[in-house]
Design a protein around this motif. Structure first.
Motif, PDB file in Angstrom:
ATOM      1  N   ASP A 201      10.222   1.964 -10.979  1.00  0.00           N
ATOM      2  CA  ASP A 201      10.244   3.373 -11.538  1.00  0.00           C
ATOM      3  C   ASP A 201      11.691   3.858 -10.494  1.00  0.00           C
ATOM      4  O   ASP A 201      11.678   3.494  -9.205  1.00  0.00           O
ATOM      5  N   VAL A 202      12.397   4.583 -11.019  1.00  0.00           N
ATOM      6  CA  VAL A 202      13.650   5.256 -10.378  1.00  0.00           C
ATOM      7  C   VAL A 202      13.763   6.615 -10.868  1.00  0.00           C
ATOM      8  O   VAL A 202      13.889   7.130 -11.987  1.00  0.00           O
ATOM      9  N   PRO A 203      13.297   7.574  -9.726  1.00  0.00           N
ATOM     10  CA  PRO A 203      13.533   9.060 -10.315  1.00  0.00           C
ATOM     11  C   PRO A 203      14.624   9.468 -10.642  1.00  0.00           C
ATOM     12  O   PRO A 203      15.801   8.930  -9.955  1.00  0.00           O
ATOM     13  N   ARG A 204      14.806  10.816 -11.242  1.00  0.00           N
ATOM     14  CA  ARG A 204      16.239  11.397 -11.690  1.00  0.00           C
ATOM     15  C   ARG A 204      16.598  11.727 -10.476  1.00  0.00           C
ATOM     16  O   ARG A 204      15.956  12.212  -9.511  1.00  0.00           O
ATOM     17  N   GLY A 205      18.006  11.552 -10.315  1.00  0.00           N
ATOM     18  CA  GLY A 205      18.745  11.766  -9.006  1.00  0.00           C
ATOM     19  C   GLY A 205      19.294  10.605  -8.405  1.00  0.00           C
ATOM     20  O   GLY A 205      19.863  10.593  -7.329  1.00  0.00           O
ATOM     21  N   SER A 206      18.545   9.376  -8.306  1.00  0.00           N
ATOM     22  CA  SER A 206      18.696   8.242  -7.739  1.00  0.00           C
ATOM     23  C   SER A 206      20.210   7.373  -8.346  1.00  0.00           C
ATOM     24  O   SER A 206      20.847   7.006  -7.480  1.00  0.00           O
ATOM     25  N   PHE A 207      20.660   7.621  -9.755  1.00  0.00           N
ATOM     26  CA  PHE A 207      21.990   7.039  -9.793  1.00  0.00           C
ATOM     27  C   PHE A 207      23.104   8.016  -9.530  1.00  0.00           C
ATOM     28  O   PHE A 207      23.507   8.974 -10.135  1.00  0.00           O
TER      29      PHE A 207
ATOM     30  N   LEU B  86      19.820   9.869 -15.816  1.00  0.00           N
ATOM     31  CA  LEU B  86      19.208   8.749 -15.749  1.00  0.00           C
ATOM     32  C   LEU B  86      17.882   8.432 -14.773  1.00  0.00           C
ATOM     33  O   LEU B  86      17.936   9.090 -13.892  1.00  0.00           O
ATOM     34  N   SER B  87      17.062   7.960 -15.236  1.00  0.00           N
ATOM     35  CA  SER B  87      15.803   7.710 -14.566  1.00  0.00           C
ATOM     36  C   SER B  87      15.285   6.459 -15.312  1.00  0.00           C
ATOM     37  O   SER B  87      15.452   6.068 -16.570  1.00  0.00           O
ATOM     38  N   VAL B  88      14.252   5.904 -14.447  1.00  0.00           N
ATOM     39  CA  VAL B  88      13.212   4.762 -15.143  1.00  0.00           C
ATOM     40  C   VAL B  88      11.749   5.269 -14.956  1.00  0.00           C
ATOM     41  O   VAL B  88      11.507   5.422 -13.683  1.00  0.00           O
ATOM     42  N   SER B  89      11.181   4.932 -15.796  1.00  0.00           N
ATOM     43  CA  SER B  89       9.690   5.340 -15.635  1.00  0.00           C
ATOM     44  C   SER B  89       8.766   4.580 -16.979  1.00  0.00           C
ATOM     45  O   SER B  89       9.270   4.354 -18.015  1.00  0.00           O
TER      46      SER B  89
ATOM     47  N   ILE C 103      15.482   2.805 -23.374  1.00  0.00           N
ATOM     48  CA  ILE C 103      15.559   1.370 -23.364  1.00  0.00           C
ATOM     49  C   ILE C 103      14.608   0.715 -22.825  1.00  0.00           C
ATOM     50  O   ILE C 103      14.243   0.777 -21.516  1.00  0.00           O
ATOM     51  N   ASP C 104      13.987  -0.207 -23.701  1.00  0.00           N
ATOM     52  CA  ASP C 104      12.927  -1.041 -23.198  1.00  0.00           C
ATOM     53  C   ASP C 104      13.102  -2.140 -22.376  1.00  0.00           C
ATOM     54  O   ASP C 104      12.432  -2.656 -21.424  1.00  0.00           O
ATOM     55  N   TYR C 105      14.147  -2.801 -22.850  1.00  0.00           N
ATOM     56  CA  TYR C 105      14.722  -3.978 -21.795  1.00  0.00           C
ATOM     57  C   TYR C 105      16.171  -4.391 -22.173  1.00  0.00           C
ATOM     58  O   TYR C 105      16.742  -3.915 -23.259  1.00  0.00           O
ATOM     59  N   VAL C 106      16.849  -5.032 -21.493  1.00  0.00           N
ATOM     60  CA  VAL C 106      18.005  -5.522 -21.423  1.00  0.00           C
ATOM     61  C   VAL C 106      18.131  -6.879 -21.300  1.00  0.00           C
ATOM     62  O   VAL C 106      17.928  -7.456 -20.231  1.00  0.00           O
ATOM     63  N   ARG C 107      19.085  -7.813 -22.104  1.00  0.00           N
ATOM     64  CA  ARG C 107      19.362  -9.292 -21.672  1.00  0.00           C
ATOM     65  C   ARG C 107      20.583  -9.576 -21.882  1.00  0.00           C
ATOM     66  O   ARG C 107      21.225  -8.987 -22.851  1.00  0.00           O
ATOM     67  N   GLY C 108      21.214 -10.492 -21.278  1.00  0.00           N
ATOM     68  CA  GLY C 108      22.498 -10.755 -21.381  1.00  0.00           C
ATOM     69  C   GLY C 108      22.619 -12.607 -21.094  1.00  0.00           C
ATOM     70  O   GLY C 108      22.026 -12.946 -20.286  1.00  0.00           O
ATOM     71  N   TRP C 109      23.444 -13.283 -21.898  1.00  0.00           N
ATOM     72  CA  TRP C 109      23.759 -14.496 -21.789  1.00  0.00           C
ATOM     73  C   TRP C 109      25.300 -15.127 -21.740  1.00  0.00           C
ATOM     74  O   TRP C 109      25.946 -14.305 -22.505  1.00  0.00           O
ATOM     75  N   SER C 110      25.649 -15.794 -21.052  1.00  0.00           N
ATOM     76  CA  SER C 110      27.026 -16.408 -21.060  1.00  0.00           C
ATOM     77  C   SER C 110      27.021 -17.499 -22.197  1.00  0.00           C
ATOM     78  O   SER C 110      25.953 -18.193 -22.434  1.00  0.00           O
ATOM     79  N   LEU C 111      28.152 -18.064 -22.511  1.00  0.00           N
ATOM     80  CA  LEU C 111      28.322 -19.095 -23.472  1.00  0.00           C
ATOM     81  C   LEU C 111      28.730 -20.312 -22.472  1.00  0.00           C
ATOM     82  O   LEU C 111      29.770 -20.082 -21.907  1.00  0.00           O
TER      83      LEU C 111
END
Length: 273
Positions: free
Chosen positions: A45-51, A104-107, A264-272
């Motif tokens: 969790d990241v409260p609003r104000g942290s970004f 921005l926040s996370v919960s 946003i539920d999740y984020v993923r990234g790959w390099s080639l």
């Protein structure tokens, strides 16, 4: 949306010069092609104000938000407070400025991107950037998201933007106003005719979107189905993935006192490789 360093980032994005709706059977990414670079399920969790305090080394892998700590600071950056969004740069009647601390926040396992407009003044916009995916040459970019509260006047352009000297090169998916349907765009570096696809999907439902960017080949996938593909004038210079959300560009105006939220539920990234 665009920072003062690249004010024309999205001048072409709203125009559908070519429209194509392509459907095909789901094609799984070849595991031998892609190497994991980034994953976040938003378990902390990241409260609003942290970004906040995000103007350190902007648009570089060394960028950080001073209000974040630990792994979050190492993993994520956000456009700093005060940067103008595209509507403001175009001089539209209602524009916005980036304001990560209030948006921005996370919960509950979700990144919440809550854009808003006060009773007076501009829209408060938000863009987040996974730092490990900055400056890659080709890659696979995946996220699961929905707009949980829809109001007119807000949009997304989750985009790949060249690190330097890219001409008009730009890849956008998903994009468009949250009251419209989900679209994707690819702008060639030479500023010629763009590739565009309208998926017909609504922002208010959960979707998983994927950009697959290979040499000479670009694919958009939505919920496991290929919805667009082009091999014409594919960018070949390093690009950064900006998960960008801002004021509408299609004539809609965010009403005073309104707000809208993308989760946003999740984020993923790959390099080639």
């Amino acid at each position: 949306m665009p920072s003062p360093r690249h004010p024309t980032r999205h001048l072409l994005a709203a125009a559908l010069l070519t429209t194509a709706l392509l459907t095909a059977p789901a094609v799984e990414a070849d595991a031998l092609d892609w190497h994991p670079r980034f994953a976040d399920d938003f378990d902390t969790d990241v409260p609003r104000g942290s970004f906040s305090d995000c103007a350190h080394h902007p648009d570089t892998p060394q960028a950080y938000c001073g209000g974040l700590t630990g792994a979050l600071r190492e993993r994520w950056w956000a456009y700093p407070e005060g940067w103008p969004d595209t509507a403001t740069q175009r001089g539209l009647p209602v524009g916005g400025h980036y304001d990560p601390a209030t948006t921005l926040s996370v919960s509950r396992g979700k990144l919440h991107i809550r854009l808003w407009r006060g009773r007076t003044g501009d829209v408060h916009s938000a863009t987040v950037v996974p730092k490990a995916l900055m400056g890659m040459r080709y890659g696979r970019y995946e996220e699961r998201w929905r707009v949980s509260h829809v109001s007119a006047g807000y949009k997304s352009a989750h985009l790949l933007w060249p690190v330097a000297g890219g001409g008009c090169a730009e890849i956008d998916f998903p994009e468009l106003e949250w009251t419209a349907t989900v679209a994707g765009f690819a702008h060639p570096a030479g500023c010629g005719r763009q590739f565009a696809v309208d998926t017909g999907a609504r922002w208010s439902r959960w979707h998983t979107s994927v950009i697959e960017w290979r040499p000479g080949d670009l694919r958009f996938l939505l919920d496991g189905e290929e919805v667009g593909r082009t091999t014409r004038e594919i960018p070949d210079a390093p690009m950064t993935w900006d998960i960008q959300n801002e004021s509408a560009l299609n004539g809609e105006q965010a009403a005073p006192g309104s707000w809208s939220r993308l989760d946003i539920d999740y984020v993923r990234g790959w390099s080639l490789g």
